[in-house]
Design an enzyme around this catalytic site. Structure first.
Site, PDB file in Angstrom:
ATOM      1  N   ARG A 195     -14.482  13.550 -33.808  1.00 16.43           N
ATOM      2  CA  ARG A 195     -13.823  14.685 -33.157  1.00 16.43           C
ATOM      3  C   ARG A 195     -14.355  15.941 -33.844  1.00 16.43           C
ATOM      4  NH1 ARG A 195     -11.162  12.958 -28.339  1.00 16.43           N
ATOM      5  NH2 ARG A 195     -13.374  13.060 -28.068  1.00 16.43           N
TER       6      ARG A 195
ATOM      7  N   PHE B 103     -19.807  12.999 -25.908  1.00 12.26           N
ATOM      8  CA  PHE B 103     -19.412  12.099 -27.002  1.00 12.26           C
ATOM      9  C   PHE B 103     -19.238  10.654 -26.553  1.00 12.26           C
ATOM     10  CE2 PHE B 103     -15.008  11.853 -25.610  1.00 12.26           C
ATOM     11  CZ  PHE B 103     -14.881  13.011 -24.853  1.00 12.26           C
TER      12      PHE B 103
ATOM     13  N   PHE C   4      -8.740  20.342 -25.069  1.00  7.66           N
ATOM     14  CA  PHE C   4      -8.955  18.903 -25.082  1.00  7.66           C
ATOM     15  C   PHE C   4     -10.140  18.635 -24.156  1.00  7.66           C
ATOM     16  CE2 PHE C   4      -8.596  14.514 -23.753  1.00  7.66           C
ATOM     17  CZ  PHE C   4      -8.757  13.936 -24.995  1.00  7.66           C
ATOM     18  N   THR C   5     -10.924  17.624 -24.519  1.00  7.72           N
ATOM     19  CA  THR C   5     -12.213  17.386 -23.847  1.00  7.72           C
ATOM     20  C   THR C   5     -12.109  17.331 -22.307  1.00  7.72           C
ATOM     21  OG1 THR C   5     -11.859  15.040 -24.250  1.00  7.72           O
ATOM     22  CG2 THR C   5     -13.215  16.227 -25.848  1.00  7.72           C
TER      23      THR C   5
ATOM     24  N   ASP D 262       0.797  19.682 -21.020  1.00  4.49           N
ATOM     25  CA  ASP D 262       0.144  18.377 -21.155  1.00  4.49           C
ATOM     26  C   ASP D 262       1.121  17.515 -21.941  1.00  4.49           C
ATOM     27  OD1 ASP D 262      -1.264  16.140 -21.947  1.00  4.49           O
ATOM     28  OD2 ASP D 262      -3.159  17.211 -22.172  1.00  4.49           O
TER      29      ASP D 262
ATOM     30  N   TYR E  29       0.837  -1.195   0.000  1.00  2.00           N
ATOM     31  CA  TYR E  29       0.000   0.000   0.000  1.00  2.00           C
ATOM     32  C   TYR E  29       0.877   1.254   0.000  1.00  2.00           C
ATOM     33  CZ  TYR E  29      -3.678   3.328   0.936  1.00  2.00           C
ATOM     34  OH  TYR E  29      -4.544   4.379   0.821  1.00  2.00           O
TER      35      TYR E  29
ATOM     36  N   LYS F 188      -0.706   6.786 -23.277  1.00  2.00           N
ATOM     37  CA  LYS F 188      -0.286   7.043 -24.666  1.00  2.00           C
ATOM     38  C   LYS F 188       1.221   6.788 -24.798  1.00  2.00           C
ATOM     39  CE  LYS F 188      -4.333   9.398 -24.426  1.00  2.00           C
ATOM     40  NZ  LYS F 188      -5.170   9.412 -23.217  1.00  2.00           N
TER      41      LYS F 188
HETATM   42  N1  F0G Z   1      -4.658  15.079 -22.506  1.00  2.00           N
HETATM   43  C1  F0G Z   1      -4.680  14.650 -23.778  1.00  2.00           C
HETATM   44  C2  F0G Z   1      -3.983  15.438 -24.837  1.00  2.00           C
HETATM   45  C3  F0G Z   1      -5.347  13.471 -24.094  1.00  2.00           C
HETATM   46  O1  F0G Z   1      -5.355  13.047 -25.357  1.00  2.00           O
HETATM   47  C4  F0G Z   1      -5.999  12.744 -23.069  1.00  2.00           C
HETATM   48  C5  F0G Z   1      -6.742  11.531 -23.371  1.00  2.00           C
HETATM   49  C6  F0G Z   1      -5.956  13.248 -21.766  1.00  2.00           C
HETATM   50  C7  F0G Z   1      -5.262  14.417 -21.524  1.00  2.00           C
HETATM   51  C8  F0G Z   1      -6.661  12.564 -20.629  1.00  2.00           C
HETATM   52  O2  F0G Z   1      -5.994  11.397 -20.287  1.00  2.00           O
HETATM   53  O3  F0G Z   1      -7.584   9.544 -20.899  1.00  2.00           O
HETATM   54  O4  F0G Z   1      -5.622   9.156 -19.393  1.00  2.00           O
HETATM   55  O5  F0G Z   1      -7.561  10.436 -18.597  1.00  2.00           O
HETATM   56  N2  F0G Z   1      -7.038  11.183 -24.537  1.00  2.00           N
HETATM   57  C9  F0G Z   1      -7.708   9.952 -24.940  1.00  2.00           C
HETATM   58  C10 F0G Z   1      -7.910   9.964 -26.424  1.00  2.00           C
HETATM   59  C11 F0G Z   1      -8.942   9.636 -24.178  1.00  2.00           C
HETATM   60  O6  F0G Z   1      -8.550   9.021 -26.921  1.00  2.00           O
HETATM   61  O7  F0G Z   1      -7.442  10.877 -27.098  1.00  2.00           O
HETATM   62  P1  F0G Z   1      -6.737  10.068 -19.763  1.00  2.00           P
END
Ligand code: F0G
Length: 469
Positions: free
Chosen positions: A393, A460, A135-136, A226, A83, A269
């Site tokens: 997108r 989405f 970014f979303t 980021d 832990y 990623k």
């Molecule tokens: N920043 C970027 C540029 C991303 O592409 C993502 C996730 C995140 C932050 C958030 O990270 O998913 O680990 O919580 N992108 C994925 C995609 C979901 O399909 O582009 P996460």
């Protein structure tokens, strides 16, 4: 500056090849068209709601879909599932410090966990957060913390046909104008992403990050990165920016990060793993806040939601990700697919980015107004036709403006064919390109969709649609 020729052209007949061979395989099945039709209706025409078993070639995302190396699997066997104080955390911390150069590391379960911590710590309600395109999840966390996202990316990023080599760059004029208008004290931090996902995986130049740093210094504003696809960004700097052609990817990455005060990371990623993330900072006081908050939302500060084995796989994956041969083959595969589509005059975002090829649904379906969800339609058609899964997108991903409640209308209305790392072969790319061509040849028949269910946040992922007849 123009975009250099593709690697195949540069080296004459000498091609790139993956610096690995396949040791284990996962069988995939192909459904009939009738079965796919049923699956698509059940999924409400949303590729996020399909079952993975019903997909032939899965290009939904490059997130967490990577194939691990034998070394990473071996690392998983030495997971220390304590832990507190897992040895794998200390390994991961040391690797991140060495490779990215930040002082303090807070582990999180994935990128949005780190975004959550960053936004909670850095944003006072009412403050602005300038960024190089939204970014979303990033923007939503900024908004949930009371921040106001403000797009300061260069105009070229919104034009799928602009061949600017660094379409991810911030526009210094736009950033400066915001600072002048609202005052530096009303800017929480500058949020810089390398590469820019929603613009098509487009890079930021070293020159640009240096200039943004200088402007931030002038006004005492923090600059956060980021770093999710920063290794891919480093590749483009090596390829395109004068003076970096002989510099190893690892050095470029480190230099870029050195201009920022910290970073959040979706390890799913670049890090060649299936889960995990982190938040890194240089400031001591902010670090203590983050380390305190992580125990509320993620887990103890030595695991942050990851298992010991996840952290070990990530530590090893980080080292593999910065090998020049690896990243050349990674981008080479994305380009192989993009070049093929381009050679058939299928409209895509150019230059071809780092993690995906983006189809330009506006130009493919000129008959469809954005309210009829052209990109959502194209992703659905692609699945129906061939079992290839892609992602919208465009207007669905952009969501609604929190103040007015109105739909945002992004200029880019795209379908993303995202390549998992080390997963598919060139034959899969050929099949994918042919599937896109088939959907493209059928383009005049597309009638669009209507949204019949709309979730409040990040719609989405779970929205449902019906075809317009
Ligand atoms: N920043 C970027 C540029 C991303 O592409 C993502 C996730 C995140 C932050 C958030 O990270 O998913 O680990 O919580 N992108 C994925 C995609 C979901 O399909 O582009 P996460």
């Amino acid at each position: 500056m123009t975009v250099p020729k593709t690697m195949g052209q540069q080296f004459g007949r000498r091609s790139w090849a993956e610096p690995w061979k396949i040791k284990m395989v996962e069988p995939i099945r192909v459904l009939t068209r009738e079965q796919r039709e049923t699956a698509l209706v059940e999924a409400g025409y949303n590729t996020f709601l399909l079952r993975s078993e019903d997909v032939h070639i899965d290009l939904l995302t490059d997130s967490g879909t990577n194939a691990l190396s034998d070394r990473q699997w071996a690392g998983i066997m030495i997971g220390d599932e304590a832990y507190a104080g897992s040895k794998n955390f200390y390994h991961l911390e040391a690797v991140i410090r060495e490779v990215y150069g930040y002082k303090h590391i807070v582990p999180t379960h994935q990128g949005r966990g780190a975004e959550h911590l960053a936004c909670k710590i850095l944003i006072q309600p009412g403050q602005y957060v300038p960024g190089n395109m939204y970014f979303t999840t990033t923007r939503l966390h900024q908004e949930l913390a009371g921040g106001i996202f403000h797009d300061v990316i260069i105009d070229e990023a919104h034009d799928p046909q602009s061949l600017d080599p660094f379409k991810g760059n911030m526009d210094l004029g736009k950033l400066n104008a915001l600072i002048q208008r609202v005052g530096a004290e009303n800017i929480a931090f500058v949020s810089l992403a390398g590469t820019v996902n929603m613009a098509g995986g487009q890079p930021v130049s070293m020159d640009n990050v240096k200039a943004v740093r200088a402007l931030c210094n002038q006004h005492r504003i923090r600059l956060f990165l980021d770093a999710t696809r920063m290794v891919e960004n480093a590749f483009f700097i090596q390829e395109r920016e004068p003076g970096y052609q002989e510099t190893p990817i690892a050095r470029i990455l480190q230099e870029f990060c050195s201009y920022t005060d910290g970073a959040w990371m979706s390890g799913k990623k670049d890090h060649l793993v299936n889960i995990g993330g982190w938040f890194a900072l240089n400031d001591e006081a902010l670090y203590h806040e983050a380390r305190n908050l992580v125990v509320i939302y993620e887990g103890l500060h030595t695991y942050g939601g990851m298992a010991g084995r996840d952290m070990e796989a990530m530590a090893i994956g980080i080292r593999e990700s910065i090998e020049d041969d690896y990243i050349h083959a990674r981008i080479g595969q994305v380009r192989y697919l993009g070049d093929l589509l381009d050679s058939w005059q299928i409209p895509i975002v150019k230059p071809i980015g780092g993690h995906a090829v983006f189809l330009d649904a506006r130009r493919i379906y000129p008959q469809l107004p954005q309210e009829h969800f052209p990109a959502q339609m194209l992703a659905a058609e692609l699945y129906l036709d061939s079992g290839v899964r892609a992602m919208e997108r465009g207007i669905v991903s952009a969501g609604r403006d929190p103040a007015s409640g109105e739909n945002r209308h992004p200029e880019l209305e795209l379908v993303r064919l995202t390549l998992p790392r080390r997963v598919y072969t060139q034959a899969h790319m050929d099949m994918t390109a042919e599937a896109v061509k088939a959907a493209f040849d059928n383009r005049e028949k597309a009638r669009g969709l209507r949204m019949v269910y709309e979730p409040k946040y990040l719609r989405f992922f779970q929205a449902r649609f019906e075809p317009i007849f």
